[in-house]
Design a protein around this motif. Sequence first.
Motif, PDB file in Angstrom:
ATOM      1  N   GLN A   6     -28.606   6.094   0.178  1.00  0.00           N
ATOM      2  CA  GLN A   6     -27.408   6.355   0.978  1.00  0.00           C
ATOM      3  C   GLN A   6     -26.658   5.053   1.267  1.00  0.00           C
ATOM      4  OE1 GLN A   6     -28.947   8.472   4.351  1.00  0.00           O
ATOM      5  NE2 GLN A   6     -28.964  10.436   3.277  1.00  0.00           N
ATOM      6  N   GLY A   7     -27.403   3.996   1.556  1.00  0.00           N
ATOM      7  CA  GLY A   7     -26.772   2.701   1.783  1.00  0.00           C
ATOM      8  C   GLY A   7     -26.069   2.192   0.546  1.00  0.00           C
ATOM      9  N   ALA A  10     -22.826   4.024   0.163  1.00  0.00           N
ATOM     10  CA  ALA A  10     -21.839   3.539   1.125  1.00  0.00           C
ATOM     11  C   ALA A  10     -21.252   2.189   0.694  1.00  0.00           C
ATOM     12  CB  ALA A  10     -22.473   3.411   2.508  1.00  0.00           C
ATOM     13  N   MET A  11     -22.079   1.318   0.147  1.00  0.00           N
ATOM     14  CA  MET A  11     -21.605   0.006  -0.319  1.00  0.00           C
ATOM     15  C   MET A  11     -20.685   0.142  -1.528  1.00  0.00           C
ATOM     16  SD  MET A  11     -22.722  -2.697   1.335  1.00  0.00           S
ATOM     17  CE  MET A  11     -22.932  -2.128   2.990  1.00  0.00           C
ATOM     18  N   GLY A  18     -17.445  -2.040   1.090  1.00  0.00           N
ATOM     19  CA  GLY A  18     -18.541  -2.372   2.011  1.00  0.00           C
ATOM     20  C   GLY A  18     -19.373  -3.537   1.522  1.00  0.00           C
ATOM     21  N   ALA A  19     -19.645  -3.574   0.219  1.00  0.00           N
ATOM     22  CA  ALA A  19     -20.429  -4.670  -0.354  1.00  0.00           C
ATOM     23  C   ALA A  19     -19.671  -5.990  -0.257  1.00  0.00           C
ATOM     24  CB  ALA A  19     -20.784  -4.357  -1.807  1.00  0.00           C
ATOM     25  N   GLU A  21     -17.335  -6.754   1.969  1.00  0.00           N
ATOM     26  CA  GLU A  21     -17.276  -7.159   3.367  1.00  0.00           C
ATOM     27  C   GLU A  21     -18.598  -7.773   3.799  1.00  0.00           C
ATOM     28  OE1 GLU A  21     -18.167  -7.062   7.470  1.00  0.00           O
ATOM     29  OE2 GLU A  21     -18.976  -5.492   6.192  1.00  0.00           O
ATOM     30  N   LEU A  22     -19.722  -7.158   3.409  1.00  0.00           N
ATOM     31  CA  LEU A  22     -21.038  -7.689   3.768  1.00  0.00           C
ATOM     32  C   LEU A  22     -21.269  -9.064   3.134  1.00  0.00           C
ATOM     33  CD1 LEU A  22     -23.771  -7.384   5.174  1.00  0.00           C
ATOM     34  CD2 LEU A  22     -24.583  -6.124   3.156  1.00  0.00           C
ATOM     35  N   HIS A 127     -25.968  -7.554  11.642  1.00  0.00           N
ATOM     36  CA  HIS A 127     -24.933  -6.766  10.952  1.00  0.00           C
ATOM     37  C   HIS A 127     -25.537  -5.404  10.644  1.00  0.00           C
ATOM     38  CE1 HIS A 127     -22.081  -5.451   7.899  1.00  0.00           C
ATOM     39  NE2 HIS A 127     -21.261  -6.404   8.331  1.00  0.00           N
ATOM     40  N   ARG A 128     -24.766  -4.369  10.819  1.00  0.00           N
ATOM     41  CA  ARG A 128     -25.266  -3.000  10.633  1.00  0.00           C
ATOM     42  C   ARG A 128     -25.766  -2.732   9.223  1.00  0.00           C
ATOM     43  NH1 ARG A 128     -20.059  -3.248  10.330  1.00  0.00           N
ATOM     44  NH2 ARG A 128     -18.929  -2.293   8.601  1.00  0.00           N
ATOM     45  N   ASP A 129     -25.298  -3.477   8.224  1.00  0.00           N
ATOM     46  CA  ASP A 129     -25.658  -3.204   6.837  1.00  0.00           C
ATOM     47  C   ASP A 129     -26.756  -4.097   6.275  1.00  0.00           C
ATOM     48  OD1 ASP A 129     -23.843  -1.076   6.570  1.00  0.00           O
ATOM     49  OD2 ASP A 129     -22.190  -2.470   6.191  1.00  0.00           O
ATOM     50  N   SER A 131     -30.428  -5.093   5.299  1.00  0.00           N
ATOM     51  CA  SER A 131     -31.580  -4.241   4.996  1.00  0.00           C
ATOM     52  C   SER A 131     -32.708  -4.441   6.006  1.00  0.00           C
ATOM     53  CB  SER A 131     -32.085  -4.497   3.571  1.00  0.00           C
ATOM     54  OG  SER A 131     -32.495  -5.839   3.431  1.00  0.00           O
TER      55      SER A 131
END
Length: 142
Positions: A6-7, A10-11, A18-19, A21-22, A127-129, A131
């Motif tokens: 799921q992650g 989302a990335m 998302g990737a 930004e992270l 950070h929420r993302d 691992s």
Amino acid sequence: YEPAAQGGLAMAGEAFAGAKELAAWKNRVTESWEDVRILDVDGDVTAASVGDDRAVTARVATGRLDESDLRVQLAHGGVGANGELSAPTMVEMEPFGREDGICVYRGTFATEAPGLYGFAVRVIPAHRDLSNELELGLVTWA
């Protein structure tokens, strides 16, 4: 495997926004980490009774980072024969004031056993993302 899948989805969405930004956040935090310092820690280190309420404050220089980029944690527990924390418990500390790039954090806990009780404070990236909370290998201790 389901949370990782799921992650990953989302990335990958919106052209990997998302990737990207992270990755940018990781670069910014890594480049700025040398500015993160725990200036002082204050709390009661006297012998405790069971159930004593203790409070610890820490002043943290965040440098170019915001407190939303950081987690400040309090490790507390009984003190061993060599002054080390034995089987410490981690508690999140909350920011309750900021001035000129210095943020004051406060954490509380109740002692679980009588005797000497100690504590240490650590700062890690948040950070929420991520691992896991130590993914970047950046930790500042006091």
